[in-house]
Design a protein around this motif. Structure first.
Motif, PDB file in Angstrom:
ATOM      1  N   SER A  95      36.681  36.374 104.915  1.00 29.40           N
ATOM      2  CA  SER A  95      36.841  36.591 103.475  1.00 29.40           C
ATOM      3  C   SER A  95      35.912  37.693 102.989  1.00 29.40           C
ATOM      4  O   SER A  95      36.304  38.547 102.186  1.00 29.40           O
ATOM      5  N   ASP A  96      34.674  37.690 103.499  1.00 28.76           N
ATOM      6  CA  ASP A  96      33.715  38.741 103.116  1.00 28.76           C
ATOM      7  C   ASP A  96      34.211  40.117 103.558  1.00 28.76           C
ATOM      8  O   ASP A  96      34.136  41.094 102.806  1.00 28.76           O
ATOM      9  N   TYR A 115      37.298  40.988 104.192  1.00 24.03           N
ATOM     10  CA  TYR A 115      38.483  41.343 103.402  1.00 24.03           C
ATOM     11  C   TYR A 115      38.077  41.981 102.077  1.00 24.03           C
ATOM     12  O   TYR A 115      38.583  43.050 101.703  1.00 24.03           O
ATOM     13  N   ARG A 116      37.149  41.348 101.374  1.00 26.21           N
ATOM     14  CA  ARG A 116      36.716  41.878 100.079  1.00 26.21           C
ATOM     15  C   ARG A 116      36.017  43.234 100.233  1.00 26.21           C
ATOM     16  O   ARG A 116      36.177  44.124  99.389  1.00 26.21           O
ATOM     17  N   LEU A 136      38.625  45.874 100.790  1.00 26.72           N
ATOM     18  CA  LEU A 136      39.382  46.087  99.559  1.00 26.72           C
ATOM     19  C   LEU A 136      38.574  46.923  98.566  1.00 26.72           C
ATOM     20  O   LEU A 136      39.135  47.765  97.844  1.00 26.72           O
ATOM     21  N   GLN A 137      37.268  46.725  98.532  1.00 27.09           N
ATOM     22  CA  GLN A 137      36.405  47.542  97.678  1.00 27.09           C
ATOM     23  C   GLN A 137      36.417  49.000  98.138  1.00 27.09           C
ATOM     24  O   GLN A 137      36.472  49.926  97.309  1.00 27.09           O
ATOM     25  N   ALA A 146      41.813  45.503 105.523  1.00 28.38           N
ATOM     26  CA  ALA A 146      41.685  44.344 104.637  1.00 28.38           C
ATOM     27  C   ALA A 146      42.734  43.289 104.981  1.00 28.38           C
ATOM     28  O   ALA A 146      42.443  42.087 105.017  1.00 28.38           O
ATOM     29  N   GLY A 179      42.262  39.527 106.015  1.00 29.08           N
ATOM     30  CA  GLY A 179      42.780  38.591 105.014  1.00 29.08           C
ATOM     31  C   GLY A 179      43.712  37.535 105.577  1.00 29.08           C
ATOM     32  O   GLY A 179      43.712  36.384 105.118  1.00 29.08           O
ATOM     33  N   LYS A 205      30.532  46.198  92.268  1.00 31.81           N
ATOM     34  CA  LYS A 205      31.354  45.382  93.158  1.00 31.81           C
ATOM     35  C   LYS A 205      30.484  44.597  94.133  1.00 31.81           C
ATOM     36  O   LYS A 205      30.777  43.447  94.469  1.00 31.81           O
ATOM     37  N   LEU A 225      30.247  40.571  94.486  1.00 37.79           N
ATOM     38  CA  LEU A 225      30.385  39.886  95.765  1.00 37.79           C
ATOM     39  C   LEU A 225      29.208  38.946  96.005  1.00 37.79           C
ATOM     40  O   LEU A 225      29.382  37.817  96.476  1.00 37.79           O
ATOM     41  N   GLU A 231      29.582  35.929  93.841  1.00 41.10           N
ATOM     42  CA  GLU A 231      30.626  35.048  94.366  1.00 41.10           C
ATOM     43  C   GLU A 231      30.121  34.259  95.567  1.00 41.10           C
ATOM     44  O   GLU A 231      30.373  33.059  95.695  1.00 41.10           O
TER      45      GLU A 231
END
Length: 350
Positions: A8-9, A11-12, A15-16, A37, A41, A223, A227, A230
């Motif tokens: 998940s990390d 993927y983000r 995406l950034q 990503a 993901g 961003k 993160l 989150e």
């Protein structure tokens, strides 16, 4: 990338990077990071949602590149139910893409429906992007030769662009109306709009060149902060859940300990009550004239005499066995021999 990062990390993070490359129009790297990503993901619990989000972002990239073959290839694979995986702003942009595809096919009524849907969504979620939709309406009405609608779309788009101080949309609105005025032969207004575009573009480019790197850095830091927040929130939820589980376990252990203690107390009370009752009955029998047995008159073993003594103390067979380190069955066997030797029927007669 940190080798200890979760899927998940990662993927983000990719995406950034995609957002950054797209913002500077490096679409090759943008698409590359979308692929990375997606690779991470699909290994998460949100894989279905992520597949749709990546597909829509890929659609946007090809739309920006004016690669309508790719856009027409991807668009039919996105269903209306898939839109539930997208945030409202992305839904609004998606409907604007569908509108352009219909405008290219001269399906103006369908295109207008999509654009109106986009307006409703963006007005609630991202009104600063409403000029984008009014630009597409302006272009559609320009193709139809609907002068009043062109002017109305320009004025509404410019209103929102100025309200939210979005320079790039202000320039775009003036540029679109300048082209329209030139097409219809209104060269005076076309010149006024074109001059406005040049002045705004010069001011915008000068400011943009001096702050572009700072803006990118700011976006990256923002961003990254999001993160971190989150991750902190996820760790906090994990600790809260773990604490809750531990509390439940401790409460269960306390309950079982308290229950076992109560059972032990009840058992001890019952044993004491039985012992007291036995002593009372024995005393009553003695007082009522029963003669105590003279054990010396019988040929009893030392073990049998020990058992008789413990019985008189009111102890159960189990307790006698524990005191003498013999089994309960052995105690019962000795008692049977004792009863036969003394010619009695039960332990209360001892």
């Amino acid at each position: 990338m940190d080798p200890e990062s979760s899927h998940s990390d990662l993927y983000r993070a990719y995406l950034q990077k995609y957002d950054v490359y797209k913002s500077v129009f490096n679409y090759t790297q943008a698409l590359n990071n979308l692929d990375l990503a997606l690779k991470e993901g699909v290994l998460t619990q949100d894989k279905d949602k992520i597949k749709i989000q990546i597909k829509v972002e890929r659609l946007f990239v090809y739309f920006d590149l004016l690669d309508f073959d790719k856009v027409n290839e991807i668009a039919p694979t996105i269903s209306k139910t898939d839109l539930a995986f997208l945030d409202e702003k992305t839904q609004g942009f998606y409907y604007s893409v569908l509108a352009v595809l219909e405008i290219r096919k001269k399906n103006y009524d369908i295109a207008d429906t999509y654009l109106n849907e986009a307006l409703v969504i963006l007005e609630k979620s991202a009104p600063e992007h409403l000029p984008l939709i009014y630009r597409k309406k302006l272009g559609m009405y320009r193709e139809q030769g609907n002068h009043d609608k062109v002017i109305e779309s320009f004025e509404k788009g410019l209103y929102y662009a100025e309200q939210y101080e979005t320079d790039i949309y202000i320039i775009a609105m003036y540029d679109d109306i300048s082209v329209y005025y030139a097409e219809v032969g209104d060269y005076k207004n076309a010149h006024i709009a074109a001059t406005k575009v040049n002045n705004l573009a010069t001011e915008f480019n000068g400011h943009n060149r001096s702050s572009k790197l700072q803006l990118l850095e700011k976006n990256l830091l923002q961003k990254r902060k999001e993160l971190e927040v989150e991750n902190e929130k996820r760790n906090r939820n994990y600790l809260i859940t773990l604490t809750g589980v531990l509390i439940i376990i401790l409460l269960l252990l306390f309950y079982f300990f308290k229950s076992a203690k109560q059972k032990r107390i009840i058992a001890e009370l019952e044993t004491n009550n039985m012992r007291n009752e036995l002593e009372r009955v024995t005393q009553e029998l003695n007082e009522s004239g029963h003669t105590k047995l003279d054990l010396n008159a019988y040929n009893l073993t030392e073990r049998q005499l020990q058992i008789i003594d413990l019985v008189k103390q009111g102890k159960s067979n189990k307790e006698i066995g524990e005191d003498l380190f013999i089994s309960v069955n052995t105690v019962k066997y000795h008692l049977k021999i004792i009863y036969e030797a003394l010619n009695i029927n039960n332990r209360s007669e001892l």
